[in-house]
Design a protein around this motif. Sequence first.
Motif, PDB file in Angstrom:
ATOM      1  N   ALA A 201       0.834  -1.211   0.000  1.00 14.35           N
ATOM      2  CA  ALA A 201       0.000   0.000   0.000  1.00 14.35           C
ATOM      3  C   ALA A 201       0.865   1.256   0.000  1.00 14.35           C
ATOM      4  N   CYS A 202       2.062   1.164   0.594  1.00 12.51           N
ATOM      5  CA  CYS A 202       2.929   2.349   0.685  1.00 12.51           C
ATOM      6  C   CYS A 202       3.794   2.535  -0.564  1.00 12.51           C
ATOM      7  N   ALA A 203       3.741   1.551  -1.484  1.00 13.07           N
ATOM      8  CA  ALA A 203       4.581   1.647  -2.690  1.00 13.07           C
ATOM      9  C   ALA A 203       3.830   2.411  -3.773  1.00 13.07           C
ATOM     10  N   HIS A 204       3.783   3.727  -3.634  1.00 12.92           N
ATOM     11  CA  HIS A 204       3.044   4.548  -4.597  1.00 12.92           C
ATOM     12  C   HIS A 204       3.771   4.548  -5.945  1.00 12.92           C
ATOM     13  N   PRO A 205       2.994   4.453  -7.056  1.00 16.39           N
ATOM     14  CA  PRO A 205       3.667   4.371  -8.356  1.00 16.39           C
ATOM     15  C   PRO A 205       4.438   5.636  -8.747  1.00 16.39           C
ATOM     16  N   ASN A 206       4.006   6.820  -8.291  1.00 16.53           N
ATOM     17  CA  ASN A 206       4.650   8.060  -8.784  1.00 16.53           C
ATOM     18  C   ASN A 206       5.304   8.908  -7.700  1.00 16.53           C
ATOM     19  N   TRP A 207       4.767   8.857  -6.458  1.00 15.75           N
ATOM     20  CA  TRP A 207       5.212   9.775  -5.410  1.00 15.75           C
ATOM     21  C   TRP A 207       5.887   9.013  -4.281  1.00 15.75           C
ATOM     22  N   ASP A 208       6.916   9.628  -3.697  1.00  8.92           N
ATOM     23  CA  ASP A 208       7.583   9.060  -2.527  1.00  8.92           C
ATOM     24  C   ASP A 208       7.116   9.885  -1.325  1.00  8.92           C
ATOM     25  N   MET A 209       6.281   9.290  -0.447  1.00  9.38           N
ATOM     26  CA  MET A 209       5.624  10.090   0.610  1.00  9.38           C
ATOM     27  C   MET A 209       5.701   9.358   1.949  1.00  9.38           C
ATOM     28  N   GLY A 210       5.240  10.024   3.013  1.00  7.39           N
ATOM     29  CA  GLY A 210       5.139   9.376   4.320  1.00  7.39           C
ATOM     30  C   GLY A 210       4.141   8.217   4.268  1.00  7.39           C
ATOM     31  N   ARG A 211       4.181   7.337   5.292  1.00  8.88           N
ATOM     32  CA  ARG A 211       3.376   6.105   5.238  1.00  8.88           C
ATOM     33  C   ARG A 211       1.877   6.379   5.337  1.00  8.88           C
ATOM     34  N   LYS A 212       1.493   7.318   6.171  1.00  7.91           N
ATOM     35  CA  LYS A 212       0.053   7.566   6.350  1.00  7.91           C
ATOM     36  C   LYS A 212      -0.574   8.061   5.053  1.00  7.91           C
ATOM     37  N   ILE A 213       0.038   9.075   4.446  1.00  7.44           N
ATOM     38  CA  ILE A 213      -0.532   9.624   3.204  1.00  7.44           C
ATOM     39  C   ILE A 213      -0.429   8.597   2.067  1.00  7.44           C
ATOM     40  N   SER A 214       0.553   7.707   2.129  1.00  9.96           N
ATOM     41  CA  SER A 214       0.663   6.679   1.083  1.00  9.96           C
ATOM     42  C   SER A 214      -0.531   5.723   1.165  1.00  9.96           C
ATOM     43  N   VAL A 215      -0.901   5.328   2.382  1.00  5.16           N
ATOM     44  CA  VAL A 215      -2.082   4.467   2.529  1.00  5.16           C
ATOM     45  C   VAL A 215      -3.330   5.240   2.102  1.00  5.16           C
ATOM     46  N   ASP A 216      -3.398   6.517   2.481  1.00  6.83           N
ATOM     47  CA  ASP A 216      -4.538   7.344   2.060  1.00  6.83           C
ATOM     48  C   ASP A 216      -4.641   7.409   0.538  1.00  6.83           C
ATOM     49  N   SER A 217      -3.502   7.401  -0.139  1.00  6.16           N
ATOM     50  CA  SER A 217      -3.534   7.424  -1.605  1.00  6.16           C
ATOM     51  C   SER A 217      -4.047   6.092  -2.137  1.00  6.16           C
ATOM     52  N   ALA A 218      -3.669   5.009  -1.464  1.00  7.24           N
ATOM     53  CA  ALA A 218      -4.088   3.685  -1.919  1.00  7.24           C
ATOM     54  C   ALA A 218      -5.601   3.489  -1.744  1.00  7.24           C
ATOM     55  N   THR A 219      -6.189   4.102  -0.706  1.00  9.06           N
ATOM     56  CA  THR A 219      -7.651   3.997  -0.508  1.00  9.06           C
ATOM     57  C   THR A 219      -8.390   5.118  -1.238  1.00  9.06           C
ATOM     58  N   MET A 220      -7.653   6.080  -1.740  1.00  6.75           N
ATOM     59  CA  MET A 220      -8.152   7.339  -2.309  1.00  6.75           C
ATOM     60  C   MET A 220      -8.805   8.241  -1.262  1.00  6.75           C
ATOM     61  N   MET A 221      -8.641   7.911   0.041  1.00 10.69           N
ATOM     62  CA  MET A 221      -9.070   8.864   1.062  1.00 10.69           C
ATOM     63  C   MET A 221      -8.268  10.154   0.922  1.00 10.69           C
ATOM     64  N   ASN A 222      -7.019  10.017   0.469  1.00 13.34           N
ATOM     65  CA  ASN A 222      -6.217  11.228   0.280  1.00 13.34           C
ATOM     66  C   ASN A 222      -6.948  12.210  -0.632  1.00 13.34           C
ATOM     67  N   LYS A 223      -7.539  11.698  -1.718  1.00 14.85           N
ATOM     68  CA  LYS A 223      -8.258  12.595  -2.635  1.00 14.85           C
ATOM     69  C   LYS A 223      -9.497  13.148  -1.943  1.00 14.85           C
TER      70      LYS A 223
END
Length: 392
Positions: A201-223
């Motif tokens: 979940a933390c292995a974002h395809p384009n961005w290198d970020m902190g772990r919490k926001i990386s998971v948020d990106s994987a669930t799209m909660m970040n958006k």
Amino acid sequence: MIGVAVLGSTGSIGLSTLDVLARHADRYRVVALTANTGVDKLYQQCLAFRPRLAAMADTDSAEQLAQRLRDSAPEIEVLAGEPGLKAAAAHADAAYVMAAIVGAAGLAPTLAAVRQGKRILLANKEALVVAGSLFMQEVQAHGAEVLPIDSEHNAVFQCMPGNFREGLEAVGVERVLLTASGGPFRTRRLEELAGVTPEQACAHPNWDMGRKISVDSATMMNKGLEVIEARWLFDASPARIQVVVHPQSVIHSMVQYTDGSVLAQLGNPDMRTPIAHALAWPGRHSSGVAALDLFEIARLDFEAPDLQRFPCLRLAFEAVSAGGVAPAVLNAANEVAVERFLDNRIPFTAIPGVIEQVLAQVTEGDATTLDGLMAADRQARLVAEQQIDSGI
Ligand SMILES: NC(=O)c1ccc[n+]([C@@H]2O[C@H](COP(=O)([O-])OP(=O)(O)OC[C@H]3O[C@@H](n4cnc5c(N)ncnc54)[C@H](OP(=O)(O)O)[C@@H]3O)[C@@H](O)[C@H]2O)c1
């Protein structure tokens, strides 16, 4: 020399900020640095940047830092806890404050900077999610300046007319188009999602970020959090905000005008661009980011978001439309659920269920005061813990 306080200096945004500041050492002076428990990193940063003040949220960590600095840099004042973070944010020598603490913990220190009328470089989106209305009122009351660091909001800011605060309709803005990469699981088979690990979940395809926001990106909660953030930054009703999945993360967001024009901001996915933009605004200076090579990119794709795959995005739209304490509850429940997922306590697919249950149970609260919002935040965390412990 412009004094800068960096809140959350040991995190992903904090490191990128220090990188940009170091490139312009003749222009900026680092005045204060803060972290939570990362003593080693903050110690090294103190030696490199020699701030006047270093603060750590965790009291034991602050004591360790003070001990280590006693011989090597005794002139640096070390403070602890929330009062220490607030003192860093409000430091008299800092004209600019990078707000890059992760989560709702960033709200009180960021507000302390707002109340001193500083330029706030706002990365801590959770501050606006939890207390958007109150936060923007304080910004106005104290003459602070908020420049968005989130790459999408920074892009929107760059594409907005200078007078957008007169109202989006008045200035001919039809819609804010927030782009989203779709994260690492955009095309993963739905039945595989229950088994994904925190590392995946933390292995974002384009961005290198902190772990919490990386998971948020994987669930799209970040958006979803960014939709709420955009609502407050640009005074845009949820109906005026559209999410556009754009897997290449080259267009960082767009503004659509009533005459049919769409303005976009493009760049390589590197947070040093929005950081440099907000530091130099209304001018420009270098960031260390390589120039965009459009021939190498060659194509740009766009898709509508799949709300069945990403229920967190739907929940965020519902929360911002409901208003009141709902966004604060959404954020708190999400923070607990993500932490438990990162600790391998719940599966990835349980995250939206926890949030939905908490939103259904915690509906009351006073959203007009910080105390009321923080009470809703605490209650939501409690209910989320109970939900998880009872094994939903
Ligand atoms: N990373 C990105 O590319 C990106 C992009 C857009 C927006 N943002 C937003 O920027 C913020 C920071 O994200 P990040 O990715 O940089 O996070 P991160 O790498 O996890 O860093 C978080 C920072 O906050 C500190 N911190 C953590 N918990 C704290 C607490 N309870 N009290 C005080 N300080 C605390 C950490 O200190 P320790 O090191 O001691 O734990 C660290 O300095 C988030 O709101 C995120 O949504 C990030």
